[in-house]
Enzyme design. Structure first.
Site, PDB file in Angstrom:
ATOM      1  N   PRO A   2       0.825  -1.201   0.000  1.00 50.96           N
ATOM      2  CA  PRO A   2       0.000   0.000   0.000  1.00 50.96           C
ATOM      3  C   PRO A   2       0.860   1.253   0.000  1.00 50.96           C
ATOM      4  O   PRO A   2       2.032   1.231   0.348  1.00 50.96           O
ATOM      5  CB  PRO A   2      -0.803  -0.122   1.297  1.00 50.96           C
ATOM      6  CG  PRO A   2      -0.784  -1.565   1.639  1.00 50.96           C
ATOM      7  CD  PRO A   2       0.520  -2.081   1.145  1.00 50.96           C
ATOM      8  N   CYS A   3       0.248   2.368  -0.372  1.00 51.85           N
ATOM      9  CA  CYS A   3       0.935   3.650  -0.470  1.00 51.85           C
ATOM     10  C   CYS A   3       1.688   3.966   0.825  1.00 51.85           C
ATOM     11  O   CYS A   3       1.105   3.985   1.900  1.00 51.85           O
ATOM     12  CB  CYS A   3      -0.098   4.730  -0.772  1.00 51.85           C
ATOM     13  SG  CYS A   3       0.614   6.333  -1.118  1.00 51.85           S
ATOM     14  N   THR A   4       2.998   4.195   0.708  1.00 55.93           N
ATOM     15  CA  THR A   4       3.853   4.438   1.869  1.00 55.93           C
ATOM     16  C   THR A   4       4.875   5.511   1.517  1.00 55.93           C
ATOM     17  O   THR A   4       5.454   5.495   0.428  1.00 55.93           O
ATOM     18  CB  THR A   4       4.589   3.151   2.290  1.00 55.93           C
ATOM     19  OG1 THR A   4       3.638   2.093   2.458  1.00 55.93           O
ATOM     20  CG2 THR A   4       5.355   3.346   3.578  1.00 55.93           C
TER      21      THR A   4
END
Length: 250
Positions: A2-4
């Site tokens: 996921p977006c990090t």
């Protein structure tokens, strides 16, 4: 994954560089193609209208050249995602973050406000330092509001700044210490904010009053440091399985 987001101060990198980075995820089972473009001043709009929220924003007449990575397909708008301008200021937008019902009740999200689709386009061409980036974005959030919670990274050759939105119109930002790095998953990340240190902590002009008037400060002892994550962030079980492990792993 996921977006990090990853932020690195100049004394924490191997060569003294400031670094900001973020992976860009897509919805399950889908892929969003991106492209790399250079935007010249004559190509930058002077009147910008969001595809998603329909908000129209009049932009300054002196944009700098900048490079960014917008969506190849414009059906959901520009979504410039990240970029760097001619003043060597970089920006990544955004890391979707979380909130809680107390914040939403005190300052509801704005359906016709600005969001991830818009931020790089309306901020990056007009700022000459990372801190200026926070201040310009903050003023736009206060004026137009936002329909979502986001975290945005800025850096120049000296400093790294991280801004997080709070409800519909409020925001806060802190300068990353030079010898530190930060890994930020999909949750409000700042766990310390010093209202008396404007060199390293900035936010909405009424932020401290907003906290007090809406009983958002959860400290039992007022002498303890103020923790924005407790006040403004989510407190869901999913944070412990979706967000916190990702940050610790990185």
């Amino acid at each position: 994954m996921p977006c990090t987001t990853l932020l690195v101060g100049k004394l924490a990198s191997a060569d003294g560089s400031t670094l900001i980075a973020r992976n860009s995820d897509s919805g399950a089972g889908s892929y969003t193609p991106k492209k790399f473009v250079a935007v010249l001043p004559q190509d930058q709009p002077r009147s910008y209208t969001s595809v998603i929220s329909k908000v129209t924003i009049e932009l300054p007449d002196d944009p700098m050249p900048y490079a960014c990575v917008p969506n190849a397909m414009k059906d959901e708008g520009e979504w410039a995602s990240a970029g760097i301008n001619a003043a060597n200021v970089a920006m990544t937008a955004t890391e979707t973050i979380t909130s809680n019902p107390r914040v939403q009740g005190a300052d509801p999200l704005v359906k016709g406000g600005i969001g991830e689709e818009d931020l790089v386009t309306i901020v990056l061409p007009y700022v000459r330092t990372a801190k200026e980036g926070c201040l310009r974005l903050g003023s736009l959030l206060e004026q137009y509001g936002t329909y979502e919670m986001n975290g945005i990274g800025f850096c120049d050759s000296k400093d790294v700044w991280w801004l997080e939105t709070i409800g519909g119109h409020h925001w806060m930002a802190r300068r990353l210490p030079d010898d530190a790095y930060a890994v930020i998953p999909n949750q409000l990340g700042l766990d310390f904010f010093d209202f008396s240190d404007p060199e390293n902590f900035i936010g909405s002009a009424d932020l401290e009053t907003f906290v007090k008037d809406n009983s958002l400060d959860l400290r039992m002892d007022p002498e303890e440091p103020f923790n924005p994550r407790d006040a403004f962030g989510s407190h869901d079980d999913s944070d412990h399985t979706y967000n916190t492990p990702r940050a610790w792993w990185a």
